[in-house]
Design a protein around this motif. Structure first.
Motif, PDB file in Angstrom:
ATOM      1  N   THR A  52       9.565   1.089  -8.975  1.00 33.92           N
ATOM      2  CA  THR A  52       8.637   2.216  -8.890  1.00 33.92           C
ATOM      3  C   THR A  52       8.485   2.600  -7.424  1.00 33.92           C
ATOM      4  O   THR A  52       8.001   1.816  -6.618  1.00 33.92           O
ATOM      5  CB  THR A  52       7.272   1.850  -9.505  1.00 33.92           C
ATOM      6  N   THR A  78      11.698   5.178 -10.345  1.00 29.47           N
ATOM      7  CA  THR A  78      10.788   6.280 -10.618  1.00 29.47           C
ATOM      8  C   THR A  78      10.227   6.843  -9.319  1.00 29.47           C
ATOM      9  O   THR A  78      10.104   6.137  -8.312  1.00 29.47           O
ATOM     10  CB  THR A  78       9.613   5.830 -11.510  1.00 29.47           C
ATOM     11  N   ILE A  85       6.584   6.807 -18.185  1.00 25.78           N
ATOM     12  CA  ILE A  85       7.445   5.713 -17.742  1.00 25.78           C
ATOM     13  C   ILE A  85       8.078   4.987 -18.925  1.00 25.78           C
ATOM     14  O   ILE A  85       9.161   4.410 -18.804  1.00 25.78           O
ATOM     15  CB  ILE A  85       6.662   4.727 -16.847  1.00 25.78           C
ATOM     16  N   GLU A  91       7.676  -3.149  -7.383  1.00 21.42           N
ATOM     17  CA  GLU A  91       6.696  -2.097  -7.146  1.00 21.42           C
ATOM     18  C   GLU A  91       6.675  -1.792  -5.660  1.00 21.42           C
ATOM     19  O   GLU A  91       6.174  -2.555  -4.845  1.00 21.42           O
ATOM     20  CB  GLU A  91       5.311  -2.544  -7.622  1.00 21.42           C
ATOM     21  N   ALA A 136       1.132   2.951 -10.608  1.00 24.85           N
ATOM     22  CA  ALA A 136       2.477   2.389 -10.735  1.00 24.85           C
ATOM     23  C   ALA A 136       2.479   0.988 -11.346  1.00 24.85           C
ATOM     24  O   ALA A 136       3.241   0.705 -12.276  1.00 24.85           O
ATOM     25  CB  ALA A 136       3.165   2.378  -9.368  1.00 24.85           C
ATOM     26  N   MET A 196       4.043  -0.171 -14.881  1.00 26.61           N
ATOM     27  CA  MET A 196       5.147  -1.124 -14.872  1.00 26.61           C
ATOM     28  C   MET A 196       4.851  -2.287 -15.815  1.00 26.61           C
ATOM     29  O   MET A 196       5.720  -2.711 -16.593  1.00 26.61           O
ATOM     30  CB  MET A 196       5.393  -1.634 -13.454  1.00 26.61           C
TER      31      MET A 196
END
Length: 352
Positions: A174, A198, A224, A242, A249, A253
């Motif tokens: 992310t 992402t 996501i 991350e 995020a 995740m």
């Protein structure tokens, strides 16, 4: 010498003349050829709470650099004048429990180049010999000044990407900023099966696609969970990285991780994050904070991977999207803060 200088605890930097630093015992003086602009430097420029909370002024910022050794102090044994080098920006005490146990990256008294002592946004910088990474001594003859200047953030990427085993694993990243992009290249090189990344920047996601990720997902327009669906993962991602620090995020995740999944956290959030701890517990997830680089195993890994993989060498180099003369530092900082490009490097050879 010319240097970017913060004269006091206030916003802004100035390109001014400053005295050249001279090496003391055990120190090395380096002529700076190129510097990378880090997120920390943006905080120092703005003097926001994140910058004001860590820095000491007056200060020459800058901790991502490449240069040539021009002088050495007494008690310097291995580094030689003429060596082409990068620098580890964390200076440790050497006597706390972690330092004495060889875990220097966990030193409780760490001082940072360009934050608590003068750094590399200047024609010259002085650091301890033990913080010098000599590309010359390691036989790395194909490291350009621009690539050498981003060894520090590349180290962040390697430390995060290799914290958990990724061979044959499905990896979710992310944040497609420069470090996230480099991490994507590292896990691909290290043998990950699927790599998804992402972001909300179409430009950065396009750069990730050119680097060969399997899926680049714009989470501004797509949930996501579609990453798991598009890659046809039955049980979720095995490893998460991350890198963004965004408040949404990490919770997102966690929602797409496989049972027993492992998450390495490099992104620094600016506010508190609500986490579904019940999922963390019942899915037996591992969350590991990452800061800086392991000293100096990460540096060894970086050098070795670049020496043995032309693809990775090219992929990491491609993350550098802007190279500007240091006289155009304002434009460089603006590009670094735009959130749409890759790594920005300043060329200090313009001063002769």
């Amino acid at each position: 010498m010319k240097a970017l200088f913060k004269s006091g605890p206030h916003p802004g930097l100035e390109l001014v003349d400053r005295p050249e630093p001279e090496p003391g015992p055990g120190e090395v003086k380096i002529r700076v050829l190129a510097t990378g602009i880090c997120g920390t430097d943006l905080h120092l420029l703005d003097w926001d709470p994140a910058g004001a909370g860590i820095a000491q002024t007056p200060l020459v910022p800058g901790h991502e650099f490449y240069g040539e050794v021009v002088a050495t102090g007494e008690l310097v044994h291995d580094v030689r004048i003429g060596d082409r080098v990068s620098g580890e920006g964390h200076i440790v005490c050497g006597i706390c429990r972690n330092c004495r146990a060889g875990r220097r990256q966990l030193c409780i008294r760490t001082r940072s180049v360009g934050v608590q002592r003068d750094g590399a946004f200047a024609e010259y910088v002085v650091i301890p010999e033990e913080n010098v990474w000599s590309h010359t001594r390691e036989g790395s003859t194909d490291i350009t000044p621009e690539l050498g200047a981003i060894f520090d953030p590349f180290g962040n990427a390697v430390h995060t990407a290799l914290r958990f085993g990724v061979v044959g694993e499905d990896v979710l990243i992310t944040g497609a900023g420069p470090i996230g992009l480099m991490a994507a290249a590292v896990v691909r090189h290290a043998g990950a099966r699927y790599v998804a990344i992402t972001d909300v920047s179409a430009e950065r996601l396009a750069l990730a696609e050119r680097m060969g990720v399997d899926l680049a997902l714009n989470v501004a327009t797509t949930e996501i969970d579609q990453a798991r669906a598009q890659l046809r993962l039955r049980e979720g991602f095995d490893v998460g990285l991350e890198m963004s620090g965004h408040t949404e995020a990490l919770p997102e995740m966690i929602s797409v991780m496989n049972h027993g999944g492992k998450i390495a956290l490099l992104g620094l959030p600016t506010t508190s994050i609500d986490i579904d701890w019940a999922t963390v517990v019942t899915h037996m997830l591992t969350l590991q904070g990452i800061y800086g680089r392991e000293m100096f195993e990460t540096w060894n890994a970086m050098a070795a991977m670049l020496q043995t993989s032309r693809w990775l060498h090219g992929a990491i180099s491609s993350v550098i999207t802007d190279v500007l003369p240091a006289t155009e530092w304002r434009e460089g900082f603006a590009a670094a803060g735009s959130g749409t490009g890759g790594k920005v490097v300043l060329d200090w050879t313009v001063f002769g």
